[in-house]
Design a protein around this motif. Sequence first.
Motif, PDB file in Angstrom:
ATOM      1  N   CYS A  98       0.834  -1.249  -0.160  1.00 60.64           N
ATOM      2  CA  CYS A  98      -0.085   0.145  -0.431  1.00 60.64           C
ATOM      3  C   CYS A  98       0.370   1.363  -0.248  1.00 60.64           C
ATOM      4  O   CYS A  98       0.957   1.954   1.211  1.00 60.64           O
ATOM      5  CB  CYS A  98      -0.851  -0.100   1.427  1.00 60.64           C
ATOM      6  N   PRO A  99       1.226   1.477  -1.041  1.00 57.32           N
ATOM      7  CA  PRO A  99       2.358   2.977  -1.597  1.00 57.32           C
ATOM      8  C   PRO A  99       1.644   3.467  -0.839  1.00 57.32           C
ATOM      9  O   PRO A  99       2.814   4.707  -0.562  1.00 57.32           O
ATOM     10  CB  PRO A  99       3.269   2.656  -2.703  1.00 57.32           C
ATOM     11  N   THR A 100       0.852   3.988  -0.939  1.00 57.59           N
ATOM     12  CA  THR A 100       0.363   5.567  -0.796  1.00 57.59           C
ATOM     13  C   THR A 100      -0.121   5.337   0.728  1.00 57.59           C
ATOM     14  O   THR A 100      -1.592   6.786   0.905  1.00 57.59           O
ATOM     15  CB  THR A 100      -0.913   5.758  -1.769  1.00 57.59           C
ATOM     16  N   VAL A 101      -0.192   4.640   1.377  1.00 57.52           N
ATOM     17  CA  VAL A 101      -1.678   4.095   3.309  1.00 57.52           C
ATOM     18  C   VAL A 101      -0.523   3.924   3.637  1.00 57.52           C
ATOM     19  O   VAL A 101       0.240   3.072   3.516  1.00 57.52           O
ATOM     20  CB  VAL A 101      -2.583   3.546   2.189  1.00 57.52           C
ATOM     21  N   ALA A 102      -0.100   4.770   4.700  1.00 61.82           N
ATOM     22  CA  ALA A 102       0.428   4.441   5.794  1.00 61.82           C
ATOM     23  C   ALA A 102       0.216   3.530   6.856  1.00 61.82           C
ATOM     24  O   ALA A 102      -0.863   3.105   6.561  1.00 61.82           O
ATOM     25  CB  ALA A 102       0.643   5.541   6.748  1.00 61.82           C
ATOM     26  N   ASP A 105     -31.707   5.402  -0.202  1.00 63.56           N
ATOM     27  CA  ASP A 105     -30.340   5.319   0.395  1.00 63.56           C
ATOM     28  C   ASP A 105     -29.161   5.271  -0.088  1.00 63.56           C
ATOM     29  O   ASP A 105     -28.010   4.798   0.651  1.00 63.56           O
ATOM     30  CB  ASP A 105     -30.698   6.700   1.889  1.00 63.56           C
ATOM     31  N   VAL A 106     -28.953   3.924  -0.996  1.00 66.90           N
ATOM     32  CA  VAL A 106     -28.745   2.467  -1.359  1.00 66.90           C
ATOM     33  C   VAL A 106     -26.977   3.295  -1.877  1.00 66.90           C
ATOM     34  O   VAL A 106     -26.432   3.065  -1.505  1.00 66.90           O
ATOM     35  CB  VAL A 106     -28.892   0.973  -1.364  1.00 66.90           C
ATOM     36  N   PRO A 107     -27.219   3.802  -3.374  1.00 69.37           N
ATOM     37  CA  PRO A 107     -26.139   4.698  -3.438  1.00 69.37           C
ATOM     38  C   PRO A 107     -25.311   4.961  -2.495  1.00 69.37           C
ATOM     39  O   PRO A 107     -23.859   4.901  -2.279  1.00 69.37           O
ATOM     40  CB  PRO A 107     -26.758   5.537  -4.578  1.00 69.37           C
ATOM     41  N   ALA A 108     -26.024   6.372  -1.218  1.00 69.68           N
ATOM     42  CA  ALA A 108     -24.943   6.569  -0.209  1.00 69.68           C
ATOM     43  C   ALA A 108     -24.498   5.322   0.248  1.00 69.68           C
ATOM     44  O   ALA A 108     -23.228   5.816   0.590  1.00 69.68           O
ATOM     45  CB  ALA A 108     -25.487   7.651   0.379  1.00 69.68           C
ATOM     46  N   ARG A 109     -25.277   4.390   0.640  1.00 65.09           N
ATOM     47  CA  ARG A 109     -24.494   3.324   1.636  1.00 65.09           C
ATOM     48  C   ARG A 109     -23.159   2.978   1.078  1.00 65.09           C
ATOM     49  O   ARG A 109     -22.279   2.256   1.840  1.00 65.09           O
ATOM     50  CB  ARG A 109     -25.498   2.576   1.787  1.00 65.09           C
ATOM     51  N   LEU A 110     -23.195   2.248   0.194  1.00 64.84           N
ATOM     52  CA  LEU A 110     -22.282   1.676  -1.047  1.00 64.84           C
ATOM     53  C   LEU A 110     -21.101   2.876  -1.111  1.00 64.84           C
ATOM     54  O   LEU A 110     -20.319   2.543  -1.544  1.00 64.84           O
ATOM     55  CB  LEU A 110     -22.853   1.359  -2.224  1.00 64.84           C
ATOM     56  N   ASP A 111     -21.414   3.380  -1.574  1.00 65.85           N
ATOM     57  CA  ASP A 111     -20.614   5.119  -2.000  1.00 65.85           C
ATOM     58  C   ASP A 111     -19.045   5.468  -0.555  1.00 65.85           C
ATOM     59  O   ASP A 111     -18.117   4.676  -0.496  1.00 65.85           O
ATOM     60  CB  ASP A 111     -20.857   6.504  -2.240  1.00 65.85           C
ATOM     61  N   ALA A 112     -19.951   4.925   0.938  1.00 67.80           N
ATOM     62  CA  ALA A 112     -19.352   5.225   1.989  1.00 67.80           C
ATOM     63  C   ALA A 112     -19.171   3.622   2.096  1.00 67.80           C
ATOM     64  O   ALA A 112     -17.311   3.574   2.740  1.00 67.80           O
ATOM     65  CB  ALA A 112     -20.284   4.798   3.181  1.00 67.80           C
ATOM     66  N   CYS A 116       1.151  -1.587   5.003  1.00 59.99           N
ATOM     67  CA  CYS A 116      -1.167  -1.425   4.694  1.00 59.99           C
ATOM     68  C   CYS A 116      -1.152  -1.239   6.029  1.00 59.99           C
ATOM     69  O   CYS A 116      -0.872  -1.996   7.200  1.00 59.99           O
ATOM     70  CB  CYS A 116      -1.771  -2.804   3.688  1.00 59.99           C
ATOM     71  N   PRO A 117      -2.136  -0.509   6.442  1.00 59.99           N
ATOM     72  CA  PRO A 117      -3.260  -0.535   7.619  1.00 59.99           C
ATOM     73  C   PRO A 117      -4.056  -1.413   7.933  1.00 59.99           C
ATOM     74  O   PRO A 117      -3.729  -1.942   7.363  1.00 59.99           O
ATOM     75  CB  PRO A 117      -4.034   1.098   7.273  1.00 59.99           C
ATOM     76  N   GLU A 118      -3.877  -1.712   8.784  1.00 59.65           N
ATOM     77  CA  GLU A 118      -4.652  -2.707   9.867  1.00 59.65           C
ATOM     78  C   GLU A 118      -5.812  -2.389   9.945  1.00 59.65           C
ATOM     79  O   GLU A 118      -6.125  -1.368  10.148  1.00 59.65           O
ATOM     80  CB  GLU A 118      -4.521  -3.093  11.667  1.00 59.65           C
ATOM     81  N   VAL A 119      -7.550  -3.196   9.794  1.00 58.70           N
ATOM     82  CA  VAL A 119      -8.128  -3.130   9.617  1.00 58.70           C
ATOM     83  C   VAL A 119      -8.610  -2.453  11.014  1.00 58.70           C
ATOM     84  O   VAL A 119      -8.303  -3.028  11.652  1.00 58.70           O
ATOM     85  CB  VAL A 119      -9.543  -4.391   8.893  1.00 58.70           C
ATOM     86  N   THR A 120      -9.811  -0.978  11.388  1.00 60.97           N
ATOM     87  CA  THR A 120      -9.844  -1.174  12.737  1.00 60.97           C
ATOM     88  C   THR A 120     -11.477  -2.005  13.314  1.00 60.97           C
ATOM     89  O   THR A 120     -12.062  -1.959  11.903  1.00 60.97           O
ATOM     90  CB  THR A 120      -9.774   0.198  13.033  1.00 60.97           C
ATOM     91  N   THR A 121     -11.407  -1.779  14.276  1.00 59.78           N
ATOM     92  CA  THR A 121     -12.996  -2.866  14.631  1.00 59.78           C
ATOM     93  C   THR A 121     -13.792  -1.123  14.067  1.00 59.78           C
ATOM     94  O   THR A 121     -15.109  -1.468  14.055  1.00 59.78           O
ATOM     95  CB  THR A 121     -13.050  -2.352  16.582  1.00 59.78           C
ATOM     96  N   ASN A 147      -9.591   2.351   2.232  1.00 65.28           N
ATOM     97  CA  ASN A 147      -7.909   2.197   3.454  1.00 65.28           C
ATOM     98  C   ASN A 147      -7.720   1.301   3.218  1.00 65.28           C
ATOM     99  O   ASN A 147      -6.297   1.374   4.167  1.00 65.28           O
ATOM    100  CB  ASN A 147      -8.951   3.077   4.489  1.00 65.28           C
ATOM    101  N   TYR A 148      -7.538  -0.185   2.603  1.00 68.46           N
ATOM    102  CA  TYR A 148      -6.969  -0.634   3.045  1.00 68.46           C
ATOM    103  C   TYR A 148      -6.867  -2.118   2.452  1.00 68.46           C
ATOM    104  O   TYR A 148      -7.351  -3.453   1.346  1.00 68.46           O
ATOM    105  CB  TYR A 148      -7.961  -2.305   4.404  1.00 68.46           C
TER     106      TYR A 148
END
Length: 477
Positions: free
Chosen positions: A342-346, A385-392, A354-359, A399-400
Amino acid sequence: MKHLNKIFVAVMMVMGLSSQAQDSNNPWAISFGVNAVDTRTSAGGGNNWLDRHFSQPFAVKDNWNVLPSVSYLSVSRYVGDNFSFGLAGSVNKIDKYVKFDPTAPGHDSRGMVVSNPGDLMYYGIDATVKYSFMNLIKSKVIDPSLSVGGGYTFFGDSSYGTLNPGAGLTLWFTDNVGLELASKYKKSFGDREDASGTPDAPSHFQHSAGIIFKFGGKDTDGDGIYDKDDACPEVAGLKQFNGCPDTDGDGIQDSEDECPTEFGLAALKGCPDTDGDGVADKDDACPDVAGLVALKGCPDTDGDGVADKDDKCPTVAGPKENAGCPWPDTDGDGVLDKDDDCPTVAGPASNRGCPEVTTEALDNLKIQARAIYFNSGKSTFKSADVPARLDAMANILKNYPNAKFSVEGHTDSDGSDAFNQTLSEERATVVKDALLERGIKSSNLNAVGYGESKPVETNKTAAGKAKNRRTEVILQK
C-alpha cells in the motif's frame, strides 16, 4: 668464328629455360664480362708443381691473354643447399704462350720463354657446379665459392676436354646485382705440342671478372617479397610482416587486426580507443566518454553499478531494479515502495505497509451494509439511500487495499430454502458488483449467500423479516 656461334647457341638455350615458373627466390643468374687466359701453368722453372704453377700468378702483362671486350657469358641455376649449376662460354685470342725452355734464346732468369703462337683463337664452353659459402658466413654482401666442372676448349685448330676446379668471389651491390670474380684451372690431361712446338692442348688458368644478375623469382603482388617467402602472395604488403599488408599503418598486420582500416592499439588487437578507457570503440557503448570495462565503456558517476546512460538518478546511488534510483517511501510509513503493498497509504511493516483494519471500520461497514434493504423476494434495492451507503462502504474498503472481505447475502424465512439460497447469493453479488464499480479490486472481494440460515431478528414479525433481508461485509482472516 664458327665455334663462337656454337657457344652462344648453347648459352641461349639454357637462358630460355628461365621463362618457366620457379619456386625459389631468384633461382637464375646471368653474368658477363672479360676473361683472361694464362698459359704459364705449363711452364715455371721451379723444383715442384706448386713452384712451377703459382710462382708468378699475377704477372698479368707478361703472361695473361686478355681480349678487351665482353668475352664471356654465363648462365646458372640454383639447385638447392647452396649449390648451383652453370654453363659458360668464352672467347679469347692467344698472343702470349709461356713455356719453360732454358735452352731457348730469350728465356728469362727462370728459364721461361714467352712467344706468340700466331694469335690463336680461343673458345671455351664449360659446365660448372658451384658451392656458395655466403649463407655459411651469414653475409648479405660477400659471397665466396668453390667450383668444379669440366669443359671443352678450342685452341687454334685443336680442341680438347678439361677438368676445371676453381674458386670465386662475388660482391653483391643489391639483392640481385653484383660483381663476380672467378678463377679456374683447366687441366688437360697430357699437355701437347705439335712437331713445330706450337701449343696443341695446354693446361691453363682462366680468370674472369664481370657483372652478375640474379632473376626468376616470382612476386605476384609486386611488393618486393617473392611468393616463396610471402605469407600473403596475392596482396601487396610489408617486409616486416612477411609480405602481408597493414592497411591502417598501426603496426599490426591486417590478418591479426580486428579493425584493419582504423589505426588502433596492439593491446586492443589493432582497434582504436577514443576515450582511452581500455575498451575498444567497437565494443564501447560510450566511445566518447571514459567508462568502466564492466559497463562496456560507459561511466557510472554514483557507483551504483548502473551506467549513467541508463541511470534515471545518475548522481544518487540506487538499485538496478529501480533504474539506478533509490527506492521511495511515498506514504512515509518506513516501508519502501518496492516492499509496500500500500505505497500511498501508511501502514505497519508487519502488514507489508498497509493499515490494519480497525474495529471502528468494521463496525461502520456493518452499519452501512445492514442498512441496505432489498425488496421482498427480490435482489433489488428497496430504499433510495442505498447508493450513498455503497459509496461509504467503498471509501472504507479503499483504506485497506490489501485486506480481503466477503460480501454475505441473507434472506427472511419466506419461501423455500432453495429459493432463499439462490436469492441470498444474488443479493451478495449485487452488492459486490456495486462496490467493484466504485473502484474496489475484485481480488479483495468475494460474494457468498447463506439463505435464511443466519437471521439477525425473528422472522415472525414484518419488522424482523425486513432486517433479515440484508447484506454483511465481513473481514476475512
